[in-house]
Design a protein around this motif. Structure first.
Motif, short mmCIF file in Angstrom:
data_model
loop_
_atom_site.label_atom_id
_atom_site.label_comp_id
_atom_site.label_asym_id
_atom_site.label_seq_id
_atom_site.Cartn_x
_atom_site.Cartn_y
_atom_site.Cartn_z
N GLU A 1 -7.83 -1.03 27.15
CA GLU A 1 -6.59 -1.73 26.94
C GLU A 1 -6.40 -2.36 25.58
O GLU A 1 -5.11 -2.25 25.02
CB GLU A 1 -6.84 -3.12 27.94
N LEU A 2 -7.58 -2.89 24.69
CA LEU A 2 -7.33 -3.29 23.55
C LEU A 2 -6.87 -2.32 22.57
O LEU A 2 -6.08 -2.58 21.80
CB LEU A 2 -8.73 -3.98 23.07
N PHE A 3 -7.22 -1.23 22.73
CA PHE A 3 -7.05 0.10 21.69
C PHE A 3 -5.64 0.57 22.03
O PHE A 3 -4.97 0.44 21.29
CB PHE A 3 -8.05 1.07 22.03
N ALA A 4 -5.16 0.52 23.17
CA ALA A 4 -3.78 0.76 23.72
C ALA A 4 -2.69 -0.11 23.11
O ALA A 4 -1.94 0.30 22.82
CB ALA A 4 -3.52 0.84 25.28
N GLN A 5 -3.17 -1.45 23.15
CA GLN A 5 -2.14 -2.64 22.65
C GLN A 5 -2.19 -2.82 21.19
O GLN A 5 -1.27 -2.94 20.84
CB GLN A 5 -2.65 -3.77 23.43
N HIS A 6 -3.32 -2.63 20.57
CA HIS A 6 -3.38 -3.11 19.18
C HIS A 6 -3.72 -2.13 18.19
O HIS A 6 -3.93 -2.31 16.92
CB HIS A 6 -4.45 -4.13 19.21
N ARG A 7 -4.13 -0.54 18.58
CA ARG A 7 -4.25 0.23 17.44
C ARG A 7 -2.91 0.22 16.69
O ARG A 7 -1.92 0.50 16.96
CB ARG A 7 -4.43 1.57 17.99
N GLY A 8 -3.39 0.42 15.24
CA GLY A 8 -2.35 0.56 14.31
C GLY A 8 -1.61 -0.76 13.94
O GLY A 8 -0.83 -0.66 12.91
N GLU A 9 -2.27 -1.66 14.38
CA GLU A 9 -1.70 -3.07 13.87
C GLU A 9 -3.10 -3.81 13.63
O GLU A 9 -3.36 -4.14 12.52
CB GLU A 9 -0.74 -3.78 15.09
N MET A 10 -3.40 -4.45 14.71
CA MET A 10 -4.72 -5.25 14.31
C MET A 10 -5.76 -4.23 14.08
O MET A 10 -6.90 -4.49 13.37
CB MET A 10 -5.16 -6.16 15.80
N LEU A 11 -5.76 -3.03 14.71
CA LEU A 11 -6.78 -2.18 14.54
C LEU A 11 -6.27 -1.24 13.48
O LEU A 11 -5.46 -0.42 14.00
CB LEU A 11 -7.28 -1.32 16.01
N THR A 12 -6.61 -1.23 12.32
CA THR A 12 -6.25 -0.22 11.29
C THR A 12 -7.39 -0.34 10.46
O THR A 12 -8.21 -0.84 10.24
CB THR A 12 -4.94 -0.87 10.59
N PRO A 13 -7.44 1.07 9.64
CA PRO A 13 -6.57 2.25 9.76
C PRO A 13 -6.92 3.17 10.90
O PRO A 13 -7.92 3.12 11.15
CB PRO A 13 -6.86 2.68 8.22
N PRO A 14 -5.78 4.07 11.10
CA PRO A 14 -4.55 4.38 10.56
C PRO A 14 -3.67 3.24 11.01
O PRO A 14 -3.76 2.71 11.86
CB PRO A 14 -4.25 5.79 10.76
N SER A 15 -2.55 3.19 10.20
CA SER A 15 -1.20 2.46 10.57
C SER A 15 -0.71 3.12 11.64
O SER A 15 -0.86 4.21 12.23
CB SER A 15 -0.28 2.27 9.53
N ARG A 16 0.39 2.34 12.50
CA ARG A 16 1.08 2.79 13.71
C ARG A 16 1.77 4.04 13.13
O ARG A 16 1.94 5.08 13.85
CB ARG A 16 2.04 1.47 14.09
N GLU A 17 2.41 4.28 12.06
CA GLU A 17 3.12 5.46 11.74
C GLU A 17 2.37 6.64 11.48
O GLU A 17 3.13 7.55 11.83
CB GLU A 17 4.16 4.91 10.46
N ASP A 18 1.18 6.53 11.41
CA ASP A 18 0.40 7.84 11.08
C ASP A 18 -0.42 8.07 12.49
O ASP A 18 -1.07 9.13 12.41
CB ASP A 18 -0.67 7.50 10.03
N LEU A 19 -0.50 7.32 13.42
CA LEU A 19 -1.04 7.59 14.73
C LEU A 19 -0.69 8.86 15.47
O LEU A 19 -1.54 9.69 15.98
CB LEU A 19 -0.83 6.20 15.59
N ASP A 20 0.42 9.13 15.32
CA ASP A 20 1.03 10.37 16.26
C ASP A 20 0.27 11.72 15.54
O ASP A 20 -0.03 12.59 16.27
CB ASP A 20 2.50 10.64 16.02
N SER A 21 0.14 11.74 14.39
CA SER A 21 -0.62 12.95 13.51
C SER A 21 -2.19 12.70 13.41
O SER A 21 -2.70 13.75 13.08
CB SER A 21 -0.06 13.20 12.06
#
Length: 373
Positions: free
Chosen positions: A299-319
């Motif tokens: 749940e934590l990963f789904a909610q906070h990856r790319g923000e609290m959990l970086t790198p990568p940032s949210r804009e890079d997660l799709d790739s």
């Protein structure tokens, strides 16, 4: 004659096909130089005019073709590896390509370890790890290109083992190969002469031969790209956070089974089974480690990856590649590290054994190894 008109231009220094698409690839020249007679690639230009080797890269298949000709030569092979990513940067299967030629293993980035490190023990560790990978080494030299530590010893070792032969320098990307090449050029080479044109048999990808004063050459090969290293898949702008540039500051965590450590959004370490014990993370200080309960980790990963959990940032997660889970069983009384290529390692401090899961991007090398410290 007509076919010659369409033949791609080649470098006058090393013979490689010229292009103006990607500076990191062999044969690059600026567009303005592409059609000039006698044009040389960027790497030859920098070696010839500035005594400076530049980092260019090739993929694994191209690199294996390049290695194919070494066994038929009489030469010294200098293999440079990154101590921080030892298993990730060691060229697997190198032994079958070098034949009977001696291999000098140069281990870079020793400045990342504490000054109190037992260097003889570390050298023995390196030799054992190399043996386990099937590589016989004539000598091991520890150094730091960044801090200019141990480079005199590297030059001495090259001199001791060369015995009038050519020197082939091989290594993965970001291991410090260019720094060593530049030092060897300054110590051994007279660059008033032109670069020689020399080609490996069976391939159009050419290494740069840098002439030495005794008529032999330093052969600068392109850096090999291994996709199993985190440093090859992370966005370039995040490399500074991933790759340490100062001594590692170990972070020790007392964990109960059912606890998780996140390393940004790059990897996750789950303590599944075992007695309460400590684990020491040896990663870049630029990475934030977040501890949570295993039951909350998804749940934590789904909610906070790319923000609290970086790198990568949210804009890079799709790739960014999806994660793969690796289950590792640490036996009792085993001094072992959980190694994640390009990220670092987690030292297991307990003596009672443990079961851990490591989640890392698909294809990244994850393994247990003997503890480095």
């Amino acid at each position: 004659m007509a076919s010659d008109l369409h033949r791609p231009p080649r470098c006058a220094g090393c013979g490689i096909t010229l292009h103006n698409e990607d500076q990191r690839k062999p044969g690059y020249v600026p567009a303005s130089s592409l059609s000039k007679e006698g044009a040389v690639c960027q790497r030859c230009f920098r070696i010839k005019n500035y005594n400076e080797a530049s980092s260019v890269t090739v993929n694994q298949d191209e690199f294996l073709k390049l290695l194919g000709g070494i066994a038929g030569t009489d030469s010294l092979v200098v293999h440079i590896v990154d101590l921080f990513d030892f298993q990730g940067s060691l060229i697997s299967g190198l032994q079958r390509f070098v034949g009977h030629n001696p291999v000098l293993l140069v281990v870079n980035k020793i400045d990342l370890l504490p000054p109190v490190t037992n260097w003889n023990r570390l050298r023995n560790w390196v030799q054992k790890q190399a043996r386990e990978e099937g590589l016989k080494v004539a000598d091991v030299v520890l150094c730091s290109a960044r801090r200019n530590i141990g480079f005199d010893r590297v030059v001495e070792a090259v001199n001791d083992h060369r015995k009038g032969r050519d020197v082939y320098v091989v290594g993965a990307t970001n291991v410090g190969k260019s720094t060593l090449i530049n030092r060897l050029i300054s110590d051994y080479s007279d660059l008033k002469r032109e670069l020689t044109v020399s080609r490996y048999p069976g391939t159009t990808l050419d290494a740069v031969h840098i002439p030495l004063d005794d008529g032999k050459s330093i052969v600068d090969t392109p850096g090999i790209v291994y996709d199993w290293r985190m440093s090859e898949i992370i966005p370039r702008k995040d490399l500074a956070a991933l790759l340490p540039d100062k001594p590692l500051k170990p972070m020790t965590y007392q964990l109960n089974p059912g606890q998780t450590l996140f390393f940004g959004a790059l990897a996750r370490f789950d303590f599944i089974e075992g007695e309460r014990q400590s684990f020491t993370a040896q990663v870049s200080g630029g990475l934030t480690i977040h501890r949570t309960k295993l039951e909350r980790a998804d749940e934590l990963f789904a909610q906070h990856r790319g923000e609290m959990l970086t790198p990568p940032s949210r804009e890079d997660l799709d790739s960014f590649p999806t994660w793969t889970r690796h289950r590792l069983r640490i036996p009792p009384n085993a001094e072992q590290d959980v190694f994640v290529s390009g990220l670092g390692w987690i030292q297991v401090n307990g003596k009672t054994g443990a079961v851990v899961d490591v989640h890392a991007p698909k294809g990244i090398k994850v393994m247990l190894r003997d503890s480095i410290l």
